[in-house]
Design an enzyme around this catalytic site. Structure first.
Site, PDB file in Angstrom:
ATOM      1  N   SER A   9      -8.566 -29.805 -82.433  1.00 21.64           N
ATOM      2  CA  SER A   9     -10.022 -29.861 -82.282  1.00 21.64           C
ATOM      3  C   SER A   9     -10.490 -30.436 -80.952  1.00 21.64           C
ATOM      4  CB  SER A   9     -10.642 -30.669 -83.417  1.00 21.64           C
ATOM      5  OG  SER A   9     -10.636 -29.893 -84.585  1.00 21.64           O
TER       6      SER A   9
ATOM      7  N   TYR B  20     -16.024 -36.750 -86.481  1.00 22.56           N
ATOM      8  CA  TYR B  20     -16.537 -36.315 -87.801  1.00 22.56           C
ATOM      9  C   TYR B  20     -17.153 -37.486 -88.556  1.00 22.56           C
ATOM     10  CZ  TYR B  20     -13.069 -32.994 -86.217  1.00 22.56           C
ATOM     11  OH  TYR B  20     -12.338 -32.147 -85.440  1.00 22.56           O
TER      12      TYR B  20
ATOM     13  N   LYS C 193     -12.349 -28.001 -78.954  1.00 22.05           N
ATOM     14  CA  LYS C 193     -13.759 -27.686 -79.218  1.00 22.05           C
ATOM     15  C   LYS C 193     -14.659 -28.163 -78.069  1.00 22.05           C
ATOM     16  CE  LYS C 193     -13.075 -28.015 -84.261  1.00 22.05           C
ATOM     17  NZ  LYS C 193     -13.211 -28.916 -85.441  1.00 22.05           N
TER      18      LYS C 193
ATOM     19  N   TYR D 281     -10.283 -18.731 -82.609  1.00 23.75           N
ATOM     20  CA  TYR D 281     -10.370 -20.179 -82.849  1.00 23.75           C
ATOM     21  C   TYR D 281      -8.987 -20.791 -83.112  1.00 23.75           C
ATOM     22  CZ  TYR D 281     -11.372 -24.406 -85.560  1.00 23.75           C
ATOM     23  OH  TYR D 281     -11.370 -25.695 -86.058  1.00 23.75           O
TER      24      TYR D 281
ATOM     25  N   VAL E 291      -6.444 -32.806 -85.145  1.00 28.20           N
ATOM     26  CA  VAL E 291      -5.473 -33.110 -86.203  1.00 28.20           C
ATOM     27  C   VAL E 291      -4.018 -33.067 -85.714  1.00 28.20           C
ATOM     28  CG1 VAL E 291      -6.841 -32.556 -88.260  1.00 28.20           C
ATOM     29  CG2 VAL E 291      -5.541 -30.740 -87.126  1.00 28.20           C
TER      30      VAL E 291
HETATM   31  N1  GLN Z   1      -7.449 -26.086 -86.263  1.00 29.50           N
HETATM   32  C1  GLN Z   1      -7.851 -27.187 -87.100  1.00 29.50           C
HETATM   33  C2  GLN Z   1      -8.735 -26.683 -88.211  1.00 29.50           C
HETATM   34  O1  GLN Z   1      -9.551 -25.851 -87.943  1.00 29.50           O
HETATM   35  C3  GLN Z   1      -8.589 -28.190 -86.271  1.00 29.50           C
HETATM   36  C4  GLN Z   1      -9.143 -29.333 -87.079  1.00 29.50           C
HETATM   37  C5  GLN Z   1      -9.096 -30.643 -86.366  1.00 29.50           C
HETATM   38  O2  GLN Z   1      -8.363 -30.820 -85.386  1.00 29.50           O
HETATM   39  N2  GLN Z   1      -9.815 -31.620 -86.888  1.00 29.50           N
HETATM   40  O3  GLN Z   1      -8.620 -27.084 -89.339  1.00 29.50           O
END
Ligand code: GLN
Length: 305
Positions: free
Chosen positions: A65, A240, A68, A192, A258
Site C-alpha cells: 500500500s 487506516y 498508493k 492495482y 502490509v
Molecule cells: N495489496 C494489498 C491489498 O490490497 C495492500 C493492502 C495494504 O498494504 N494495506 O490488500
C-alpha cells in the site's frame, strides 16, 4: 548531527532485534506469508543528499500500500482536483479492506489510501491507457523519484494476490455498481495488484520520498502544494484506522503497507523508510511503528513540535 543520527540508527537496529516481538506477517496474500517476520531495516534520506542506514536497508520488500502514495501523485499530476469528485479525504476509522462505508456513502470511498479509494485512483490512472501503460506510469514515477531504475514488480506476489484477492475484487465490483469504476473490474484490480507488488529496499523508498518531503536535492516530481496535500492525507489516513495512534506516537505523515514497509515524511527534514514485515492488529508494521516512534523522539521531528 548526521554522526549522532547514524549512531542512533545503529543502536536502534540492535535494540529492535533484541526485543523480538515482531508481530505476524500478512498471510492473506500467500506469497507475503512466506517472508520471515524477524527482519528490520531503516534508511533516512537527508537534505544534503546523504542516506543513513541500519539493518537490512538494502533488502528489497513488497511495498504494497505504500504504492498508493505514488499512484495518487501520478493521478493528481494528471487530473488534479477532479479526483475529489470520486474519492473523499477523510479518515475512515475502518480496516483498510472494509466495504462497510461504501454502501452508506454510495460508492465514494472515504480516502485514496483505503483499498476502495486506491482502486478508484488506479481506475483513474487507467483512463485512456492500457493496464500495462498505467502500470508503467507508476513504475516510471517511482524510478524517477528514487533516481534508480533498478526497481521492479515481483510478478509472483502480484499473481498470489490476484488468485486470492477476493475482497478487492468485491470492492471493485461494488464500486462499479455505483458507477464509480470506469474500467472492467479485472483491469483495475489487475493493475492495482501489480502496483502493490513493486519491490523496493528502504534505501530506494527513502529516496523516492524525497520529493514528498520537499528536500532540496530531490528530483522535481511534485509542486509544493501537491506535496503538502499528500502529506496531509498520509498523516490523517496513511495508517487506516491506526492513523490517530500513529500521529499520537510518531507525529509524522506516513504510509504503511502490509509487506511491513513504512514511508515516513519529516517535511523539509528527511524522508524515512522502515521495513519490518510483522504487522500489528491494524495491518501496519509493528516494530516499524515502534522504530518510527523512537526516531521521532530522538530527532524531535514531530510536526507537532
Ligand atoms: N495489496 C494489498 C491489498 O490490497 C495492500 C493492502 C495494504 O498494504 N494495506 O490488500
Amino acid at each position: 548531527m548526521a554522526e549522532d543520527l547514524q549512531e542512533f540508527l545503529t543502536g536502534l537496529d540492535a535494540e529492535i532485534r533484541a526485543m523480538g516481538d515482531w508481530g505476524a506477517v500478512a498471510d492473506y496474500i500467500p506469497e507475503l506469508g512466506r517472508v520471515a517476520p524477524d527482519q528490520f531495516g531503516i534508511a533516512v534520506a537527508l537534505p544534503d543528499g546523504r542516506v543513513l542506514t541500519a539493518g537490512k536497508a538494502a533488502q528489497p520488500f513488497s511495498i504494497q500500500s505504500v504504492s498508493k502514495v505514488f499512484a495518487l501523485a501520478c493521478v493528481l499530476g494528471r487530473i488534479g482536483e477532479q479526483l475529489w469528485l470520486r474519492v473523499g479525504r477523510e479518515p475512515s476509522g475502518d480496516r483498510f479492506d472494509s466495504i462497510l462505508l461504501l454502501e452508506q456513502e454510495k460508492g465514494r470511498p472515504r480516502n485514496p489510501f483505503i483499498n476502495a479509494g486506491a482502486l478508484v485512483v488506479t481506475d483513474e490512472l487507467l483512463t485512456g491507457r492500457t493496464p500495462r501503460q498505467a502500470l508503467s506510469e507508476v513504475l516510471s514515477f517511482v524510478r524517477a523519484a528514487a533516481e534508480d531504475d533498478d526497481i521492479h514488480i515481483d510478478k509472483a506476489v502480484a499473481r498470489s494476490e490476484a488468485e486470492n484477492g477476493h475482497r478487492n475484487t468485491a470492492l471493485a465490483h461494488y464500486l462499479r455498481s455505483f458507477g464509480n469504476l470506469n474500467n472492467p473490474p479485472e483491469h483495475t484490480t489487475g493493475t492495482y495488484f501489480h502496483q502493490c507488488a513493486i519491490e523496493m529496499s528502504c534505501i530506494q523508498l527513502a529516496r523516492a520520498g524525497r520529493s514528498i518531503a520537499g528536500l532540496p536535492n530531490a528530483p522535481q516530481m511534485l509542486s509544493p502544494r501537491k506535496a503538502r496535500r499528500i502529506n496531509a492525507l498520509m498523516l490523517t489516513c496513511g495508517q487506516y484506522d491506526g492513523s490517530g495512534n500513529f500521529a499520537f506516537r510518531v507525529g509524522l505523515p506516513a504510509k504503511s503497507g502490509v509487506g511491513g514497509g513504512l514511508l515516513i515524511i519529516a517535511p523539509g527534514r528527511a524522508s524515512i523508510a522502515i521495513w519490518s514485515p510483522g504487522l500489528d492488529g491494524w495491518g501496519n508494521s509493528k516494530m516499524g511503528t515502534l522504530a518510527a516512534e523512537k526516531l521521532a523522539e530522538f530527532t524531535g521531528w514531530s510536526v507537532f513540535g
